[in-house]
Write a protein that holds these residues in place. Structure first.
Motif, PDB file in Angstrom:
ATOM      1  N   LEU A  38     -81.734 -37.044  11.263  1.00  0.00           N
ATOM      2  CA  LEU A  38     -80.880 -36.655  10.144  1.00  0.00           C
ATOM      3  C   LEU A  38     -79.885 -35.568  10.566  1.00  0.00           C
ATOM      4  N   PRO A  39     -78.565 -35.818  10.459  1.00  0.00           N
ATOM      5  CA  PRO A  39     -77.563 -34.797  10.830  1.00  0.00           C
ATOM      6  C   PRO A  39     -77.265 -33.855   9.656  1.00  0.00           C
ATOM      7  N   ALA A  40     -78.307 -33.279   9.108  1.00  0.00           N
ATOM      8  CA  ALA A  40     -78.195 -32.356   7.980  1.00  0.00           C
ATOM      9  C   ALA A  40     -79.485 -31.569   7.917  1.00  0.00           C
ATOM     10  N   TYR A 136     -70.504 -37.109  13.378  1.00  0.00           N
ATOM     11  CA  TYR A 136     -71.208 -37.789  12.296  1.00  0.00           C
ATOM     12  C   TYR A 136     -70.353 -37.594  11.048  1.00  0.00           C
ATOM     13  N   ARG A 137     -69.773 -38.684  10.557  1.00  0.00           N
ATOM     14  CA  ARG A 137     -68.767 -38.617   9.498  1.00  0.00           C
ATOM     15  C   ARG A 137     -69.223 -39.417   8.287  1.00  0.00           C
ATOM     16  N   SER A 153     -71.753 -32.483   4.516  1.00  0.00           N
ATOM     17  CA  SER A 153     -70.753 -32.019   5.482  1.00  0.00           C
ATOM     18  C   SER A 153     -70.818 -32.817   6.773  1.00  0.00           C
ATOM     19  N   GLU A 154     -69.642 -33.050   7.358  1.00  0.00           N
ATOM     20  CA  GLU A 154     -69.591 -33.700   8.658  1.00  0.00           C
ATOM     21  C   GLU A 154     -70.177 -32.784   9.729  1.00  0.00           C
ATOM     22  N   ARG A 191     -78.683 -35.340  17.810  1.00  0.00           N
ATOM     23  CA  ARG A 191     -79.115 -36.144  16.667  1.00  0.00           C
ATOM     24  C   ARG A 191     -79.360 -37.590  17.069  1.00  0.00           C
ATOM     25  N   VAL A 192     -78.935 -37.967  18.294  1.00  0.00           N
ATOM     26  CA  VAL A 192     -79.280 -39.280  18.858  1.00  0.00           C
ATOM     27  C   VAL A 192     -80.046 -39.004  20.149  1.00  0.00           C
TER      28      VAL A 192
END
Length: 206
Positions: A38-40, A136-137, A153-154, A191-192
């Motif tokens: 998760l990028p958050a 990550y957009r 947020s990106e 994140r990957v």
């Protein structure tokens, strides 16, 4: 049976041109399975089918060892992370799904070991190390049981990557090559964090 063996011999038993002092330019595509974290702020992950295009150039130091570089890029849309937990700005925790678009560009140094079998077909081991920038957009959180989305947020990051692959390389007419195999890429702290891929490449020898 004898004719069949003769035909096979004519296809694969010819002598391969030496690698020393030869320059390769190679283009490739790597279908892969990648892990997404998760990028958050929160927790959750998923695996998704992805793909990477790459362009490589390398030079034969000997008939066996080669060195060079590679640039790579990938675009993935609507990556789906299910059953995640997102920490919201007001301090609450929301469960549900997250969707995002992912872009990456990487550059790395490359080393290859080609077993000099003397045939057109030969095994190839490659290792790579470098850096990859990720974006990550359009990150959207869909809370469970509701009909609206919450934009997040990106996120951007640049991380170290390491990769290795084992391939079978075939030469056509001493100038053209095609290769395929299996590999893995790891990106500690990203994140990957990992991908398992099936590189497919074609190239020309100068």
């Amino acid at each position: 049976m004898g004719q069949l063996l003769l035909a096979i011999g004519l296809c694969v038993a010819g002598s391969a041109r030496a690698d020393v002092k030869e320059l390769y330019t190679v283009v490739g595509y790597e279908p892969a399975v990648s892990r997404y974290d998760l990028p958050a702020s929160g927790s959750g992950s998923a695996t998704a089918l992805t793909g990477t295009f790459d362009l490589s150039g390398y030079y034969g130091l000997t008939n066996t060892w080669h060195v060079g570089g590679r640039i790579r890029g990938s675009i993935s849309s609507d990556v789906h992370l299910a059953d995640v937990w997102v920490n919201m700005p007001d301090g609450s925790v929301s469960s549900g799904d997250v969707y995002l678009d992912h872009r990456s560009v990487g550059i790395g140094a490359l080393a290859l070991y080609r077993l000099d079998t003397g045939l057109h077909l030969a095994p190839l081991l490659e290792v790579e190390a470098g850096f990859t920038s990720h974006q990550y957009r359009r990150i959207a959180h869909v809370p469970t049981g509701v009909a609206y989305i919450i934009p997040l947020s990106e996120v951007s990051e640049t991380v170290f990557h390491g990769a290795a692959a084992v391939l079978a390389e075939y030469r056509f007419g001493n100038r053209w090559i095609a290769a395929g195999g299996a590999g893995v890429q790891v990106e500690p702290g990203a994140r990957v964090p990992w991908s398992v891929n099936l590189p497919l490449r074609v190239g020309v020898i100068w």
